[in-house]
Write an enzyme that holds these catalytic residues in place. Structure first.
Site, PDB file in Angstrom:
ATOM      1  N   SER A   1       2.038  -7.538  -0.448  1.00 17.16           N
ATOM      2  CA  SER A   1       2.621  -8.407   0.571  1.00 17.16           C
ATOM      3  C   SER A   1       1.852  -9.698   0.774  1.00 17.16           C
ATOM      4  O   SER A   1       2.353 -10.619   1.423  1.00 17.16           O
ATOM      5  CB  SER A   1       2.762  -7.657   1.901  1.00 17.16           C
ATOM      6  OG  SER A   1       1.521  -7.411   2.505  1.00 17.16           O
TER       7      SER A   1
ATOM      8  N   THR B   1       0.818  -1.213   0.000  1.00 13.34           N
ATOM      9  CA  THR B   1       0.000   0.000   0.000  1.00 13.34           C
ATOM     10  C   THR B   1       0.846   1.254   0.000  1.00 13.34           C
ATOM     11  O   THR B   1       0.513   2.247  -0.662  1.00 13.34           O
ATOM     12  CB  THR B   1      -0.942  -0.001   1.225  1.00 13.34           C
ATOM     13  OG1 THR B   1      -1.866  -1.084   1.105  1.00 13.34           O
ATOM     14  CG2 THR B   1      -1.717   1.301   1.329  1.00 13.34           C
TER      15      THR B   1
ATOM     16  N   THR C   1       1.180  -4.141   4.458  1.00 14.93           N
ATOM     17  CA  THR C   1       0.828  -4.460   5.846  1.00 14.93           C
ATOM     18  C   THR C   1       0.255  -5.855   6.038  1.00 14.93           C
ATOM     19  O   THR C   1       0.202  -6.344   7.160  1.00 14.93           O
ATOM     20  CB  THR C   1      -0.183  -3.434   6.393  1.00 14.93           C
ATOM     21  OG1 THR C   1      -1.378  -3.468   5.609  1.00 14.93           O
ATOM     22  CG2 THR C   1       0.406  -2.034   6.376  1.00 14.93           C
TER      23      THR C   1
END
Length: 348
Positions: free
Chosen positions: A75, A27, A109
């Site tokens: 991720s 992000t 994240t």
């Protein structure tokens, strides 16, 4: 700061501390449809080029910052192979720039806590490593990306950060990679220390304050960093199996059938399993599979109780199921005995 077309360069000598930022995606490096987009961007999967992303950020004037592009992934696609390459990139960065004050890893994240803990266990350096992400893309209104990255740079450059192992800097807080856990899908204050609290803060003036220090082993004191300098084979497969009301042995036996050498159980708090699963656990241990029992609870220690010793189960201490999986993978890769693995969960 280096320009986007010079991501591999090391800046000339400068009185200011130098911080390297390794860009991996996520992000913090993504763009949305417009400045109102704080959610749909995850499906858009627009990863900004360095030319698009870097102008959106401002770094502290008293720190020299240079960037290295490591990857462009979200991720959710991070894997053991990704961690091993990132570990090597950190070591290469330190070798290329022995005077670097610290390293920041810009990361998505979704799996940030797992990457941070893997590095915490395996990177043999006292150079501060700070993992940072964002809950809102830098193109959105009221994004946290810019301040999070600037704060992470400040923490990485701080002499006070030396010796803490890998850190996470988000939402003005400094957290240990050992204890960090993402707790909310959207709120900016999503990353929390599970049991024992944050290590410090970054105040509104950009000053870095530490109030406590982790006593568990990590980085230069970790056997997984010192005794295993090169990971030349894939890490052993370890799966997480979550318990729930009415669960049976299916998920556990399926994981073992697909090659899991170890299984972490996200058990019913305070670390219990349905009877049908307990029977399968005993069979798994008898066949040589290592079982670590963790808990679905957000916090609280899983104790190495007498019943675990009688059956051969290993308690996770205060590690999350995700962190327990990483530690168990490394223990199995090192060929540790059950007694040594118990000691590792009590020491790391």
């Amino acid at each position: 700061m280096t320009t986007p077309d010079q991501p591999q360069s090391v800046p000339p000598a400068d009185a200011r501390p130098r911080v390297a930022v390794l860009l991996t995606g996520g992000t913090i490096g993504s763009g949305g449809h417009d400045d109102q987009d704080r959610l749909d961007y995850v499906d858009l999967a627009k990863v900004l080029t360095d030319e698009e992303a870097l102008p959106l950020y401002r770094f502290p004037d008293d720190i020299t910052v240079y960037t290295r592009r490591f990857s462009r992934i979200r991720s959710n696609d991070a894997s053991a192979e990704f961690w091993l390459r990132l570990r090597q990139s950190i070591l290469d960065t330190i070798a290329d720039d022995p005077d670097v004050a610290g390293i920041v890893i810009a990361h998505g994240t979704a799996t940030l806590e797992e990457t941070a803990y893997f590095l915490h266990l395996t990177v043999p350096t006292d150079v501060p490593i700070v993992v940072v992400g964002a809950q809102r893309p830098p193109t959105s209104m009221n994004s946290d990306a810019q301040l999070n990255l600037a704060n992470a740079v400040r923490v990485a450059a701080s002499p006070a950060a030396v010796g803490h192992g890998v850190l996470v800097a988000m939402d003005d807080e400094i957290l240990s990679a050992r204890d960090v856990m993402k707790t909310d899908n959207h709120r900016l204050s999503t990353f929390k220390a599970r049991d024992h609290g944050r290590l410090g803060d970054i105040d509104p003036y950009g000053q870095v304050w530490f109030y406590r220090k982790l006593l568990r082993l990590h980085t230069t004191a970790s056997r997984f960093a010192v005794e295993l300098p090169e990971y030349t084979t894939p890490l052993p497969r370890v799966d997480i199996v979550t318990m729930y009301s009415g669960a049976d042995e299916f998920a556990l036996t399926a994981a073992i059938a697909h090659g899991a050498r170890g299984v972490v159980l996200a058990s019913l708090p305070p670390s219990m399993n349905p009877t049908a699963v307990d029977a399968a656990i005993d069979d798994a241990i008898a066949s040589g599979v290592t079982i670590v029992q963790s808990s679905r609870a957000i916090s609280g220690r899983v104790v190495q109780r007498h019943g675990f010793d009688d059956r051969g189960v290993i308690a996770s201490d205060t590690l999350s199921p995700q962190a327990s999986r990483l530690l168990l993978m490394l223990c199995l890769a090192a060929g540790l005995s059950r007694a040594e693995i118990i000691a590792a969960f009590a020491s790391y």
